[in-house]
Design a protein around this motif. Structure first.
Motif, PDB file in Angstrom:
ATOM      1  N   CYS A 143       1.065  -1.057   0.381  1.00 15.22           N
ATOM      2  CA  CYS A 143       0.140   0.324  -0.118  1.00 15.22           C
ATOM      3  C   CYS A 143       0.458   0.954   0.106  1.00 15.22           C
ATOM      4  CB  CYS A 143      -0.656   0.105   1.226  1.00 15.22           C
ATOM      5  SG  CYS A 143      -0.573   0.065   2.604  1.00 15.22           S
ATOM      6  N   THR A 144       2.110   1.222   0.470  1.00 13.09           N
ATOM      7  CA  THR A 144       2.844   2.227   0.536  1.00 13.09           C
ATOM      8  C   THR A 144       3.380   3.274  -0.418  1.00 13.09           C
ATOM      9  OG1 THR A 144       3.889   1.742   2.415  1.00 13.09           O
ATOM     10  CG2 THR A 144       4.924   3.714   1.616  1.00 13.09           C
ATOM     11  N   GLY A 145       4.017   1.503  -1.646  1.00 13.44           N
ATOM     12  CA  GLY A 145       4.021   1.723  -2.788  1.00 13.44           C
ATOM     13  C   GLY A 145       2.952   2.323  -4.064  1.00 13.44           C
ATOM     14  N   GLU A 146       1.741   1.956  -3.168  1.00 10.69           N
ATOM     15  CA  GLU A 146       0.453   1.746  -4.271  1.00 10.69           C
ATOM     16  C   GLU A 146       0.451   3.729  -4.202  1.00 10.69           C
ATOM     17  OE1 GLU A 146      -2.285  -0.403  -3.621  1.00 10.69           O
ATOM     18  OE2 GLU A 146      -3.771   1.738  -4.990  1.00 10.69           O
ATOM     19  N   LEU A 147       0.437   4.422  -2.288  1.00  9.45           N
ATOM     20  CA  LEU A 147       0.411   5.663  -2.471  1.00  9.45           C
ATOM     21  C   LEU A 147       1.614   6.443  -3.294  1.00  9.45           C
ATOM     22  CD1 LEU A 147      -0.310   5.089   1.303  1.00  9.45           C
ATOM     23  CD2 LEU A 147      -1.770   6.788   0.296  1.00  9.45           C
ATOM     24  N   LEU A 148       2.451   6.264  -3.247  1.00  4.73           N
ATOM     25  CA  LEU A 148       3.115   7.055  -3.987  1.00  4.73           C
ATOM     26  C   LEU A 148       2.803   6.711  -5.229  1.00  4.73           C
ATOM     27  CD1 LEU A 148       6.748   5.900  -1.847  1.00  4.73           C
ATOM     28  CD2 LEU A 148       5.492   7.749  -1.373  1.00  4.73           C
ATOM     29  N   ARG A 149       2.852   5.390  -5.967  1.00  2.19           N
ATOM     30  CA  ARG A 149       2.628   5.802  -7.305  1.00  2.19           C
ATOM     31  C   ARG A 149       0.949   7.145  -7.533  1.00  2.19           C
ATOM     32  NH1 ARG A 149       3.250   0.669  -6.994  1.00  2.19           N
ATOM     33  NH2 ARG A 149       1.125  -0.197  -6.649  1.00  2.19           N
ATOM     34  N   ARG A 150      -0.368   6.816  -6.649  1.00  2.00           N
ATOM     35  CA  ARG A 150      -0.861   7.862  -6.592  1.00  2.00           C
ATOM     36  C   ARG A 150      -0.818   9.247  -6.373  1.00  2.00           C
ATOM     37  NH1 ARG A 150      -6.097   4.401  -4.882  1.00  2.00           N
ATOM     38  NH2 ARG A 150      -7.114   6.700  -5.700  1.00  2.00           N
ATOM     39  N   GLY A 151       0.992   9.364  -6.167  1.00  2.00           N
ATOM     40  CA  GLY A 151       0.683  11.031  -5.882  1.00  2.00           C
ATOM     41  C   GLY A 151       1.870  10.783  -4.309  1.00  2.00           C
ATOM     42  N   ALA A 152       1.820  10.252  -3.552  1.00  2.00           N
ATOM     43  CA  ALA A 152       1.782  11.075  -2.264  1.00  2.00           C
ATOM     44  C   ALA A 152       3.592  11.225  -2.701  1.00  2.00           C
ATOM     45  CB  ALA A 152       1.804   9.379  -1.563  1.00  2.00           C
ATOM     46  N   THR A 153       3.977  12.021  -1.321  1.00  2.00           N
ATOM     47  CA  THR A 153       5.854  11.726  -0.860  1.00  2.00           C
ATOM     48  C   THR A 153       5.417  11.335  -0.083  1.00  2.00           C
ATOM     49  OG1 THR A 153       4.550  14.206  -2.122  1.00  2.00           O
ATOM     50  CG2 THR A 153       6.999  13.682  -0.835  1.00  2.00           C
ATOM     51  N   ALA A 154       6.651  10.098  -0.279  1.00  2.00           N
ATOM     52  CA  ALA A 154       7.755   9.852   1.321  1.00  2.00           C
ATOM     53  C   ALA A 154       8.963  11.212   1.678  1.00  2.00           C
ATOM     54  CB  ALA A 154       8.009   8.522   0.494  1.00  2.00           C
ATOM     55  N   ALA A 155       9.090  11.193   3.175  1.00  2.00           N
ATOM     56  CA  ALA A 155      10.463  12.073   3.445  1.00  2.00           C
ATOM     57  C   ALA A 155      10.999  11.210   4.676  1.00  2.00           C
ATOM     58  CB  ALA A 155       9.869  13.337   3.731  1.00  2.00           C
ATOM     59  N   GLU A 156      12.210  11.820   4.428  1.00  2.39           N
ATOM     60  CA  GLU A 156      12.987  10.845   5.956  1.00  2.39           C
ATOM     61  C   GLU A 156      12.701  12.357   7.207  1.00  2.39           C
ATOM     62  OE1 GLU A 156      14.289  10.693   8.423  1.00  2.39           O
ATOM     63  OE2 GLU A 156      15.500   8.776   8.630  1.00  2.39           O
ATOM     64  N   VAL A 157      11.953  11.496   8.497  1.00  2.00           N
ATOM     65  CA  VAL A 157      10.450  12.268   9.275  1.00  2.00           C
ATOM     66  C   VAL A 157      11.439  13.759  10.030  1.00  2.00           C
ATOM     67  CG1 VAL A 157      10.237  12.711  10.808  1.00  2.00           C
ATOM     68  CG2 VAL A 157       9.380  10.560   9.647  1.00  2.00           C
ATOM     69  N   LEU A 158      12.843  13.868   9.778  1.00  2.00           N
ATOM     70  CA  LEU A 158      13.679  15.419  10.141  1.00  2.00           C
ATOM     71  C   LEU A 158      14.530  15.668   8.564  1.00  2.00           C
ATOM     72  CD1 LEU A 158      14.810  14.805  13.996  1.00  2.00           C
ATOM     73  CD2 LEU A 158      12.840  16.537  13.238  1.00  2.00           C
ATOM     74  N   VAL A 159      14.300  14.876   7.935  1.00  2.52           N
ATOM     75  CA  VAL A 159      15.718  15.386   7.132  1.00  2.52           C
ATOM     76  C   VAL A 159      15.235  16.244   5.535  1.00  2.52           C
ATOM     77  CG1 VAL A 159      16.959  14.306   5.390  1.00  2.52           C
ATOM     78  CG2 VAL A 159      16.842  13.000   7.627  1.00  2.52           C
ATOM     79  N   ASN A 160      13.802  15.324   5.243  1.00  3.67           N
ATOM     80  CA  ASN A 160      12.825  16.144   4.148  1.00  3.67           C
ATOM     81  C   ASN A 160      11.515  17.161   5.188  1.00  3.67           C
ATOM     82  OD1 ASN A 160      13.250  13.563   3.083  1.00  3.67           O
ATOM     83  ND2 ASN A 160      14.652  14.697   1.951  1.00  3.67           N
ATOM     84  N   THR A 161      11.817  17.327   6.089  1.00  7.80           N
ATOM     85  CA  THR A 161      10.697  17.651   6.424  1.00  7.80           C
ATOM     86  C   THR A 161      11.079  18.666   7.656  1.00  7.80           C
ATOM     87  OG1 THR A 161       9.103  16.205   6.979  1.00  7.80           O
ATOM     88  CG2 THR A 161       8.836  17.221   8.072  1.00  7.80           C
ATOM     89  N   ARG A 162      10.039  20.398   7.805  1.00  2.97           N
ATOM     90  CA  ARG A 162      11.228  21.055   8.823  1.00  2.97           C
ATOM     91  C   ARG A 162      10.257  21.156   9.997  1.00  2.97           C
ATOM     92  NH1 ARG A 162      12.501  26.385   4.923  1.00  2.97           N
ATOM     93  NH2 ARG A 162      13.474  25.246   3.664  1.00  2.97           N
ATOM     94  N   TRP A 163      10.682  21.012  11.494  1.00  4.53           N
ATOM     95  CA  TRP A 163       9.946  20.598  12.256  1.00  4.53           C
ATOM     96  C   TRP A 163      10.272  21.444  13.484  1.00  4.53           C
ATOM     97  CZ3 TRP A 163       7.225  17.957  16.248  1.00  4.53           C
ATOM     98  CH2 TRP A 163       6.568  16.584  15.354  1.00  4.53           C
ATOM     99  N   TYR A 164      10.125  22.656  13.408  1.00  3.04           N
ATOM    100  CA  TYR A 164      10.465  23.321  14.766  1.00  3.04           C
ATOM    101  C   TYR A 164       9.182  23.028  15.753  1.00  3.04           C
ATOM    102  CZ  TYR A 164      11.519  26.402  10.126  1.00  3.04           C
ATOM    103  OH  TYR A 164      11.994  26.831   9.644  1.00  3.04           O
ATOM    104  N   VAL A 165       9.676  23.362  16.585  1.00  4.62           N
ATOM    105  CA  VAL A 165       8.898  23.215  18.285  1.00  4.62           C
ATOM    106  C   VAL A 165       9.862  24.580  18.941  1.00  4.62           C
ATOM    107  CG1 VAL A 165       9.233  22.017  20.308  1.00  4.62           C
ATOM    108  CG2 VAL A 165       9.338  21.001  17.799  1.00  4.62           C
ATOM    109  N   GLY A 166       8.910  25.775  19.296  1.00  7.30           N
ATOM    110  CA  GLY A 166       9.074  26.563  20.504  1.00  7.30           C
ATOM    111  C   GLY A 166       9.692  27.310  20.202  1.00  7.30           C
ATOM    112  N   GLY A 167       9.847  27.114  18.606  1.00  5.38           N
ATOM    113  CA  GLY A 167      10.177  28.241  18.134  1.00  5.38           C
ATOM    114  C   GLY A 167      11.681  28.244  17.029  1.00  5.38           C
TER     115      GLY A 167
END
Ligand SMILES: Cc1cc2nc3c(=O)[nH]c(=O)nc-3n(C[C@H](O)[C@H](O)[C@H](O)COP(=O)(O)OP(=O)(O)OC[C@H]3O[C@@H](n4cnc5c(N)ncnc54)[C@H](O)[C@@H]3O)c2cc1C
Length: 456
Positions: A64-88
């Motif tokens: 199902c993960t592969g299918e989600l990606l085929r249908r346009g979802a994005t996969a990201a490494e949680v702290l690498v391709n995503t910016r996470w701000y906590v406490g500013g």
């Protein structure tokens, strides 16, 4: 028989199909591909899938993960391709071993639904509203359908009708005991708008999450299928984001980091902002019922509806499905399944509930009892957030806890605790949210307030 074809209903039906000859899902809506349904209005808003939930989705529906990606979802490494701000401040960008599959809630559900329909002994019957239970205090034997005139018998009934479940009324109608509920009022408001995505925005990153800070405001922008940004703004305790487009943008400017406001300013809107109001987290304590009727299980949001800021609902539903699978594999008397299941579920539900309730209680405006443990935990969490801004090892451990992959106890391991105490005691890197009245009165506990959402 499973009532409701939301995420919880689909996962539970899949597990039941291994042990029961025939599984029928009764659903009020008629699904129309990956579109928001009337029965799931929250589907319009940001839905992060935690890594432990994604792993269960994949185990129950391989590929199902592969299918989600085929249908346009994005996969990201949680702290690498995503910016996470906590406490500013941004958490250290480091590999965590966690994958985030970023998609709209309707797409996630559609992929699971299509795969469920392919299972030979599962029937999905749509356009059917369940009105109540058939049976008595000892045993549930079926349900009543539209208008209560028609009934449908079943060996096992599973309520997966979501946070609007009427299970208390249904139980009292048949003379069965009603469980007590726990509630934590947060009066959270969401507003969500879609924008077109352009190459190079956000430095090519897939998403940005700005946790609710001292002013109780937060937000997320995630790149979903169709090359769009789904932007959700959130505010606690009645300070809800507006749906007027100009005010929506202004609200985004008051978050503790500029990234979401930049995306809004720099992108073409696809639609208008849509609101959602969530008053309180609710947990129904079926695990404490001394006389649970046989033949009835309650799952998903009907069992426990969490504050959505922590992105736990779909994942905890997935963990409940795995708990059910273990109960069914272990065998035992069918009449005892309900008690065994609710006892088994209490563990993952309690773990997630403690995380969210403790964090919500770090906000002084949330009403609830703050015992010494809660206060000490929140102080330590605030230190953890600050340390995670500077120390990749702490950031990694923190994310693995937030994704329900590891227990919170790992943050108390001496090697991690030493780093948290060393790097988490200075507030130098935190800055107060812009445009916020609360900016002048930030307390240490508040600056480490709820992490939002615990996803991606
Ligand atoms: C604003 C918001 C944001 C959220 N964000 C996240 C997130 O980021 N990550 C996350 O993991 N979770 C999130 N959640 C929680 C998530 O939506 C749920 O936990 C998850 O979808 C599991 O819900 P469910 O299947 O139990 O119920 P639902 O998804 O609500 O599905 C219930 C189903 O039952 C059907 N139904 C209801 N009554 C009847 C009836 N009488 N007869 C027949 N059918 C009926 C409905 O039509 C619906 O299809 C969020 C929730 C909200 C409110």
């Amino acid at each position: 028989m499973v009532l409701g074809a939301g995420i919880a209903g689909l996962l539970i039906a899949r597990v039941l199909s291994e042990s029961f000859a025939r599984v029928t899902i009764l659903e009020r809506d008629r699904a129309d591909g990956a579109r928001v349904r009337r029965g799931v209005p929250q589907g319009r808003h940001l839905h992060g899938l935690l890594d432990s939930g994604r792993a269960v989705f994949e185990e129950l529906f391989p590929g199902c993960t592969g299918e989600l990606l085929r249908r346009g979802a994005t996969a990201a490494e949680v702290l690498v391709n995503t910016r996470w701000y906590v406490g500013g401040a941004r958490l250290a960008a480091t590999p965590t071993g966690l994958t985030s599959v970023i998609a709209s809630r309707p797409l996630l559900e559609d992929v699971l639904r299509e795969r469920t329909r392919m299972i030979a002994n599962i029937a999905v019957r749509e356009g059917i509203t369940v009105h109540g239970l058939v049976g008595g205090a000892d045993r549930v034997t079926g349900v009543t359908l539209d208008g209560a005139a028609e009934t449908f018998a079943a060996d096992l009934v599973v309520d997966a009708t979501g946070r609007g479940s009427r299970i208390e009324y249904w139980l009292s109608d048949i003379g069965a005991p009603v469980p007590e509920s726990e509630r934590l009022e947060v009066d959270l408001g969401y507003a969500t708008r879609l924008f077109g995505h352009r190459a190079g925005q956000l430095g090519g990153d897939a998403s940005v999450i700005i946790s609710t800070g001292a002013n109780g405001r937060g937000g997320g922008a995630v790149r979903i299928e169709g090359d769009r940004w789904l932007v959700t703004l959130a505010g606690m305790l009645g300070d809800h984001p507006p749906t007027d487009p100009a005010e929506f943008r202004e609200y985004a400017a008051t978050l503790s980091a500029p990234d979401i406001h930049d995306i809004i300013t720099d992108s073409e809107p696809v639609d208008d902002p849509v609101p959602y109001r969530f008053r309180s987290s609710v947990r129904r304590r079926f695990d404490r019922l001394t006389a649970m009727p046989a033949g009835l299980l309650v799952v998903g949001d009907a069992l426990c509806a969490f504050n959505p800021l922590y992105a736990q609902g779909m994942t905890v539903a997935a963990l409940q499905a795995m708990a059910l699978r273990e109960c069914l594999y272990a065998g035992g008397m069918p009449d005892e399944l309900a008690v065994r299941f609710h006892t088994a579920c209490a563990e993952p539900v309690s773990a997630a509930w403690r995380l969210t309730a403790t964090s919500d209680l770090s906000n002084p405006g949330v009403t609830g009892t703050r015992d010494l443990r809660t206060r000490l935990t929140n102080r330590y969490v605030a230190q953890t957030h600050r340390a995670a801004q500077r120390d990749p090892v702490v950031a990694r451990s923190f994310m693995r806890v937030a994704h329900l992959v590891e227990p919170p106890a790992v943050l108390a391991h001496p090697l991690i605790a030493a780093r948290i105490l060393l790097r988490g005691n200075s507030t130098a890197s935190s800055r107060p949210p812009r445009g916020s009245a609360a900016a002048e009165s930030t307390t240490p506990a508040q600056s480490g307030a709820s992490v939002w959402p615990h996803h991606t």
